[in-house]
Design an enzyme around this catalytic site. Structure first.
Site, mmCIF file in Angstrom:
data_model
loop_
_atom_site.group_PDB
_atom_site.id
_atom_site.type_symbol
_atom_site.label_atom_id
_atom_site.label_comp_id
_atom_site.label_asym_id
_atom_site.label_seq_id
_atom_site.Cartn_x
_atom_site.Cartn_y
_atom_site.Cartn_z
ATOM 1 N N SER A 192 47.969 -6.168 4.230
ATOM 2 C CA SER A 192 47.242 -5.949 2.989
ATOM 3 C C SER A 192 46.074 -4.973 3.221
ATOM 4 O O SER A 192 46.295 -3.844 3.643
ATOM 5 C CB SER A 192 46.782 -7.295 2.420
ATOM 6 O OG SER A 192 46.312 -7.151 1.111
ATOM 7 N N ASP A 346 55.537 -8.011 -5.277
ATOM 8 C CA ASP A 346 54.199 -7.651 -4.802
ATOM 9 C C ASP A 346 53.764 -6.376 -5.506
ATOM 10 O O ASP A 346 54.508 -5.383 -5.512
ATOM 11 C CB ASP A 346 54.245 -7.439 -3.282
ATOM 12 C CG ASP A 346 52.906 -7.046 -2.673
ATOM 13 O OD1 ASP A 346 51.882 -7.067 -3.392
ATOM 14 O OD2 ASP A 346 52.882 -6.715 -1.474
ATOM 15 N N HIS A 376 53.099 -11.182 -2.239
ATOM 16 C CA HIS A 376 51.948 -10.726 -1.471
ATOM 17 C C HIS A 376 51.237 -11.890 -0.782
ATOM 18 O O HIS A 376 50.946 -12.908 -1.411
ATOM 19 C CB HIS A 376 50.949 -9.987 -2.370
ATOM 20 C CG HIS A 376 49.911 -9.244 -1.588
ATOM 21 N ND1 HIS A 376 50.137 -7.995 -1.061
ATOM 22 C CD2 HIS A 376 48.658 -9.589 -1.201
ATOM 23 C CE1 HIS A 376 49.066 -7.601 -0.398
ATOM 24 N NE2 HIS A 376 48.148 -8.549 -0.469
#
Length: 406
Positions: A192, A346, A376
């Site tokens: 991320s 995501d 995610h």
């Protein structure tokens, strides 16, 4: 048996807290598609997170602590005990806190060295939050892992996190002999926001002749650009936990400016001048997304007027150290072998797909792993509070298998 009973007991409380969170925070209604891995468990995790956010908002209004501070505290998790297979020590690399994981087993030669940057939108996350993930990678790949505690936003704005990650990596590479690591096998890795930082550090080091070349970069559902929050994955997954479309823009603005003013203008795309949008269209465009990723339906981009005042507050979004997808080809074609993991459900899926194409177009070898049922944040939930997300473990194992192939 105690944990499931406790979870059942907490479900009504969590549901109430989640509903309260939606009211207090104005969060979008969430959407958990049928294809998501372990949807019931994801609803429970989401309820806990929304409940935490709601309680944090209440604490902030009463002046006890900020919502972000409370969120960080709750996300810390419990301390893990001694790992019989690893030496673990907390150090400082060039004044940046790090945690080093070294396998205890003897090795025939020097080991791989992995610099790990955690996720959390540049706002959340810590060494403790990612303790399980780093232990797993170190044990299973028999590598030395260095987890970096970079400074967090909004207290520390861009480029603080990037600078901490770069400084810690350079320190490690200059002192590599102390950790029995092969200087020809150093890898940067992150998920991320950490994937963003890994990509930025990798680009910076690509031009350095005074350090060993990175062997690889591992980018796990990375966020790599803030020009276009209307790519197909942003529309398809805008309400899918654990990262809503609005939160993605919120985190990017917190990292850049220390606040989330002009979030709506950024979401609408009025923060980028038309000529600049045209310049970067060759890299940031739905046209570069394979058609099979558009079958769930894509809203056409609604034209918005450019607002110069907003651009003045966010123009650093065009810097590659903040948005690595915008780096020039002369940098990209020097990058090391790459591994990119994306998740179907995501909002950041297309950032990974666009970067995959850029790397391949520049002759960089890319291993791509796509979790068809992933969302995610699933990697850090591979073993969460006593229950597991199998897709998260598959993703984590794909990272380990890539490392073993180097």
């Amino acid at each position: 048996a105690l944990l499931p009973a406790l979870l059942l007991l907490l479900l009504p409380v969590a549901a109430l807290a989640a509903a309260l969170a939606a009211v207090l925070l104005g969060l979008p209604s969430y959407d958990i598609p049928p294809g998501v891995n372990q949807p019931a468990k994801l609803r429970l995790v989401l309820a806990v997170l929304l409940g935490t956010a709601a309680l944090g908002k209440i604490l902030e209004k009463t002046g006890l602590c900020s919502q972000i501070t409370f969120g960080r505290y709750v996300r810390q998790g419990r301390k893990l005990g001694v790992d019989p297979k690893l030496f673990i020590q907390d150090l400082q690399f060039n004044k940046v806190p790090v945690r080093v994981y070294q396998p205890k087993a003897t090795s025939d030669g020097r080991r791989r060295g992995i610099i790990f940057f955690h996720g959390g939108g540049w706002v959340f996350g810590s060494l403790d939050t990612y303790e399980k993930v780093c232990r797993y990678i170190s044990r299973e790949s028999e590598s030395v892992v260095v987890s970096v505690q970079y400074r967090l936003a909004p207290e520390h704005k861009y480029p603080a996190a990037y600078e901490d990650c770069l400084n810690a990596t350079v320190h490690f590479m200059k002192n590599i002999k102390h950790y029995a690591v092969d200087p020809a096998c150093v890898i940067v890795c992150g998920d991320s926001a950490g994937g963003n930082l890994a990509a930025a550090v990798s680009q910076t080091l690509a031009g350095r002749s005074d350090l060993p070349k990175l062997r690889a970069q591992i980018l796990i559902y990375p966020g790599l650009q803030a020009l276009d929050f209307n790519l197909p994955s942003y529309h398809q997954n805008r309400g899918v936990p654990l990262l809503f479309r609005e939160r993605a823009a919120f985190f990017a603005l917190q990292y850049l400016n220390g606040h989330a003013l002009h979030m709506q203008e950024v979401l609408e795309g009025s923060h980028i001048p038309p000529d600049m949008r045209l310049k970067y269209r060759k890299w940031v465009s739905p046209d570069n997304i394979p058609e099979k990723f558009k079958v769930r339906g894509v809203k056409p981009l609604r034209p918005t007027d450019f607002i110069a005042e907003v651009y003045e507050t966010v123009k650093r979004f065009c810097e590659p150290n903040l948005c690595p997808l915008l780096a020039e080809d002369a940098i990209v074609n020097q990058l090391p072998e790459s591994f990119i993991l994306t998740c179907e459900y995501d909002v950041l899926r297309d950032d990974g797909l666009l970067y995959k194409k850029r790397l391949e177009d520049n002759g960089v070898p890319v291993t791509w792993y796509h979790l068809e049922d992933g969302f995610h944040g699933i990697i850090s939930l591979y073993d969460y509070c006593g229950f597991s997300f199998p897709s998260g473990k598959r993703g984590l194992d794909s990272v380990v298998n890539f490392l073993k192939s180097l």
